[in-house]
Design a protein around this motif. Structure first.
Motif, PDB file in Angstrom:
ATOM      1  N   GLN A  20     -99.988 -34.737 -67.853  1.00 17.90           N
ATOM      2  CA  GLN A  20    -101.288 -34.672 -68.521  1.00 17.90           C
ATOM      3  C   GLN A  20    -101.509 -35.963 -69.307  1.00 17.90           C
ATOM      4  O   GLN A  20    -101.416 -35.978 -70.530  1.00 17.90           O
ATOM      5  CB  GLN A  20    -101.355 -33.448 -69.428  1.00 17.90           C
ATOM      6  N   GLY A  21    -101.828 -37.019 -68.606  1.00 17.32           N
ATOM      7  CA  GLY A  21    -102.003 -38.312 -69.248  1.00 17.32           C
ATOM      8  C   GLY A  21    -103.431 -38.749 -69.403  1.00 17.32           C
ATOM      9  O   GLY A  21    -103.691 -39.826 -69.936  1.00 17.32           O
ATOM     10  N   HIS A  22    -104.393 -37.920 -68.956  1.00 19.96           N
ATOM     11  CA  HIS A  22    -105.812 -38.292 -69.027  1.00 19.96           C
ATOM     12  C   HIS A  22    -106.616 -37.180 -69.690  1.00 19.96           C
ATOM     13  O   HIS A  22    -106.151 -36.043 -69.818  1.00 19.96           O
ATOM     14  CB  HIS A  22    -106.361 -38.572 -67.623  1.00 19.96           C
ATOM     15  N   THR A  23    -107.827 -37.525 -70.099  1.00 18.00           N
ATOM     16  CA  THR A  23    -108.708 -36.569 -70.773  1.00 18.00           C
ATOM     17  C   THR A  23    -109.892 -36.172 -69.920  1.00 18.00           C
ATOM     18  O   THR A  23    -110.754 -35.422 -70.384  1.00 18.00           O
ATOM     19  CB  THR A  23    -109.220 -37.175 -72.088  1.00 18.00           C
ATOM     20  N   ASP A  24    -109.974 -36.671 -68.697  1.00 20.36           N
ATOM     21  CA  ASP A  24    -111.062 -36.320 -67.783  1.00 20.36           C
ATOM     22  C   ASP A  24    -110.491 -36.267 -66.367  1.00 20.36           C
ATOM     23  O   ASP A  24    -109.284 -36.433 -66.160  1.00 20.36           O
ATOM     24  CB  ASP A  24    -112.198 -37.337 -67.899  1.00 20.36           C
ATOM     25  N   THR A  25    -111.360 -36.049 -65.400  1.00 15.66           N
ATOM     26  CA  THR A  25    -110.934 -35.931 -64.009  1.00 15.66           C
ATOM     27  C   THR A  25    -110.044 -37.095 -63.592  1.00 15.66           C
ATOM     28  O   THR A  25    -110.390 -38.258 -63.811  1.00 15.66           O
ATOM     29  CB  THR A  25    -112.166 -35.883 -63.095  1.00 15.66           C
ATOM     30  N   VAL A  26    -108.900 -36.797 -62.996  1.00 19.62           N
ATOM     31  CA  VAL A  26    -108.043 -37.831 -62.420  1.00 19.62           C
ATOM     32  C   VAL A  26    -108.551 -38.060 -60.999  1.00 19.62           C
ATOM     33  O   VAL A  26    -108.374 -37.225 -60.115  1.00 19.62           O
ATOM     34  CB  VAL A  26    -106.565 -37.413 -62.417  1.00 19.62           C
ATOM     35  N   ASP A  28    -108.791 -31.121 -63.036  1.00 17.26           N
ATOM     36  CA  ASP A  28    -108.263 -30.448 -64.225  1.00 17.26           C
ATOM     37  C   ASP A  28    -107.574 -31.420 -65.186  1.00 17.26           C
ATOM     38  O   ASP A  28    -106.826 -30.987 -66.064  1.00 17.26           O
ATOM     39  CB  ASP A  28    -107.306 -29.322 -63.831  1.00 17.26           C
ATOM     40  N   THR A  29    -107.781 -32.733 -65.004  1.00 15.86           N
ATOM     41  CA  THR A  29    -107.273 -33.822 -65.854  1.00 15.86           C
ATOM     42  C   THR A  29    -105.778 -34.059 -65.680  1.00 15.86           C
ATOM     43  O   THR A  29    -105.184 -34.780 -66.477  1.00 15.86           O
ATOM     44  CB  THR A  29    -107.582 -33.598 -67.345  1.00 15.86           C
ATOM     45  N   HIS A  80    -102.893 -26.414 -59.400  1.00 14.01           N
ATOM     46  CA  HIS A  80    -104.029 -27.067 -60.038  1.00 14.01           C
ATOM     47  C   HIS A  80    -105.094 -26.029 -60.387  1.00 14.01           C
ATOM     48  O   HIS A  80    -105.345 -25.091 -59.634  1.00 14.01           O
ATOM     49  CB  HIS A  80    -104.622 -28.139 -59.119  1.00 14.01           C
ATOM     50  N   ASP A  81    -105.744 -26.227 -61.534  1.00 13.96           N
ATOM     51  CA  ASP A  81    -106.758 -25.280 -61.999  1.00 13.96           C
ATOM     52  C   ASP A  81    -108.143 -25.578 -61.458  1.00 13.96           C
ATOM     53  O   ASP A  81    -109.027 -24.717 -61.529  1.00 13.96           O
ATOM     54  CB  ASP A  81    -106.810 -25.278 -63.535  1.00 13.96           C
ATOM     55  N   GLN A  82    -108.360 -26.798 -60.952  1.00 15.59           N
ATOM     56  CA  GLN A  82    -109.665 -27.151 -60.410  1.00 15.59           C
ATOM     57  C   GLN A  82    -109.488 -27.911 -59.103  1.00 15.59           C
ATOM     58  O   GLN A  82    -108.363 -28.075 -58.615  1.00 15.59           O
ATOM     59  CB  GLN A  82    -110.464 -27.978 -61.426  1.00 15.59           C
ATOM     60  N   GLY A 138    -105.804 -43.209 -61.973  1.00 16.13           N
ATOM     61  CA  GLY A 138    -107.121 -43.590 -62.475  1.00 16.13           C
ATOM     62  C   GLY A 138    -107.944 -42.360 -62.790  1.00 16.13           C
ATOM     63  O   GLY A 138    -107.755 -41.298 -62.178  1.00 16.13           O
ATOM     64  N   SER A 139    -108.880 -42.497 -63.736  1.00 17.59           N
ATOM     65  CA  SER A 139    -109.579 -41.311 -64.219  1.00 17.59           C
ATOM     66  C   SER A 139    -111.019 -41.634 -64.585  1.00 17.59           C
ATOM     67  O   SER A 139    -111.404 -42.788 -64.809  1.00 17.59           O
ATOM     68  CB  SER A 139    -108.834 -40.733 -65.438  1.00 17.59           C
ATOM     69  N   ASP A 140    -111.802 -40.561 -64.680  1.00 16.10           N
ATOM     70  CA  ASP A 140    -113.163 -40.681 -65.193  1.00 16.10           C
ATOM     71  C   ASP A 140    -113.196 -40.945 -66.690  1.00 16.10           C
ATOM     72  O   ASP A 140    -114.271 -41.196 -67.240  1.00 16.10           O
ATOM     73  CB  ASP A 140    -113.950 -39.397 -64.894  1.00 16.10           C
TER      74      ASP A 140
END
Length: 502
Positions: free
Chosen positions: A392-398, A372-373, A350-352, A412-414
């Motif tokens: 990679q199914g989201h565009t913001d924090t998972v 890292d989404t 993970h990058d973040q 779920g995501s932000d």
């Protein structure tokens, strides 16, 4: 008479002045090259303070607008003729349309299955022709226990599902069963024991974890061994052991023994799920009277896992309970042996910062989510090697990704979406739930296949695995609830704000 003559003259002058400053728009179908020069001469002759080029551009723009409206009008006439033709066909086959208003979908079926398909085609044609997509939810249906879903329809887009359904005569009803008061700061996580006796466990920012009697709401045991916020709590599948993750960069395994008090009959406080209900009239909880300070306290862990270099945000037991996995803000997840506290694997990639981790109930699978989404699926079924897949199914924090009792993953995501994935084919989600607020740590029912979504806007919504909304839990009035929280804060207690679906 002189006064009337003066008013008439003034009115004529004002009318001429308005006329001289007005911009006449003439209907035309000609192109820019075929436009006659009379329009330019007319513009030059008009008394206006606007530059000639600007006035000419305005005239061109209004002409384009007029042509667009004319095209829409022609298309509307063609659609009306097509609808009339289809209505005649329906009438010939023994079917009628109430009022001719197809947007309401009021088709009364009296013929065979082929006639029903024709009526559905008529509705779909009309909606597609007018370029309208409905993405609103009309009413709420079902409930935590009884799912009485009426008419519902699904339209599929490129990668999303839009649901629309109407409420039936029976409305969804939720019931406030119990409040568990005793923590002195926010509650981050909660869980139910998987062995008897069944108790509720909570993890709080007040550096403590507590075990509660579900029936009476009394605190049975407090764990105070962490030096930081307790971010998650999970129970061993077969033994009376708890696993807690903390901001002190450690995860603790500790044993508990509790004795349940005699249950009390619950009060009947059923309320509608669609109403904002005010619970502030209830008697304020007294932390001293609830016996929170009198419950036994455990301060020493059986096992301490400390290999992370950052906050441990979550932890969970692998199937069998011999290993545990932890997720940290140091961008790594660790796999430990419980008996020896040995670090078996460090899961990097993970990058973040990681936000959550979850294990499969019956297989040696782990899913981790990150800022890292992405979320990653780790496979430990082969002892000699483990594999990882990145999604990679989201565009913001998972914010979280959890397994269900079947072969599904719910993330779920932000980015205000929740997606349901099939473990057998993770290329694209099988359902997408779009919401109006960021989604916090989600919970999935193990027996009823219900997804509980806690949001940043203080709402909790229930959905099924296909993305159909079932209900919304009631919440107290904002102002009165804030006043109550302030009073409780001065008293040193907080209410549980998270949700667990059994």
């Amino acid at each position: 008479m002189p006064v009337e003559s003066g008013n008439s003259a003034a009115a004529r002058q004002a009318k001429q002045k308005r006329k001289s400053h007005s911009l006449s728009i003439r209907r035309t179908n000609s192109t820019e090259q075929d436009r006659p020069s009379g329009h330019r001469d007319m513009l030059e002759a008009q008394d206006s303070k606007l530059p000639l080029s600007l006035r000419s551009n305005l005239l061109d723009l209004f002409g384009q607008i007029e042509r667009e409206f004319e095209n829409l009008y022609i298309e509307n006439l063609e659609l009306r003729r097509e609808i009339e033709s289809l209505n005649e066909r329906l009438a010939g086959e023994g079917q009628t349309v109430d009022g001719g208003d197809l947007t309401k979908g009021a088709l009364k079926t009296k013929a065979s299955h082929s006639t029903s398909q024709l009526s559905q085609k008529l509705k779909t044609t009309y909606k597609a022709s007018t370029s309208k997509r409905s993405n609103s939810f009309h009413g709420k249906v079902g409930g935590p226990r009884n799912f009485n879903v009426g008419n519902w329809e699904l339209w599929g887009g490129d990668s999303w599902i839009v649901s629309s359904f109407k409420a039936t005569t029976s409305r969804a009803v939720c019931q406030l069963v119990k409040e568990y008061v005793g923590h002195r700061d926010g509650i981050w996580d909660l869980a139910l024991t998987r062995t008897q006796p069944t108790v509720l466990g909570t993890a709080s920012a007040d550096h403590c974890a507590m075990l509660w009697s579900i029936e009476t709401g009394k605190c049975l045991l407090k764990y105070a061994g962490h030096a930081g916020s307790v971010n998650s709590i999970k129970f061993h599948p077969t033994e009376q052991m708890a696993l807690t993750a903390s901001g002190d960069q450690t995860a603790h395994i500790w044993r508990y023994m509790v004795q349940l008090p005699l249950p009390q009959p619950p009060a009947d406080i059923s309320v509608s799920c669609d109403d904002d209900v005010d619970f502030s009239d209830k008697d304020e909880a007294d932390p001293e009277g609830d016996g929170v300070n009198e419950c036994p306290t455990v301060r020493v862990a059986t096992t301490t896992l400390k290999s992370h270099q950052g906050v441990v945000i979550a932890a969970d037991w692998l199937v069998g309970g011999r290993q545990v996995v932890t997720a940290s803000w140091d961008r790594a997840a660790n796999l430990y042996e419980v008996e020896t506290s040995e670090l078996v694997h460090t899961l990097t990639g993970h990058d973040q910062e990681l936000t959550h981790c979850c294990t499969h109930p019956t297989q040696r699978l782990v899913v981790t989510s990150s800022r890292d989404t992405t979320f990653r699926l780790w496979d430990f079924r082969d002892p000699s090697i483990h594999s990882v897949n990145v999604f990679q199914g989201h565009t913001d924090t998972v914010t979280s990704a959890v397994f269900t009792a079947g072969d599904n993953v719910v993330s779920g995501s932000d980015d205000r979406t929740v997606k349901v994935w099939d473990l057998k084919n993770m290329r694209s989600p099988i359902a997408t739930i779009r919401t109006d607020s960021a989604v916090n740590r989600i919970s999935v029912s193990a027996t009823q296949r219900i997804i509980a979504l806690p949001h940043d806007n203080r709402q909790v919504r229930l959905f099924d695995m296909t993305g159909v909304r079932l209900a919304r839990l009631p919440r107290s009035n904002r102002q009165k609830s804030t006043e109550r929280r302030e009073r409780m804060k001065r008293m040193g207690v907080r209410n549980i704000t998270n949700l667990h679906v059994p």
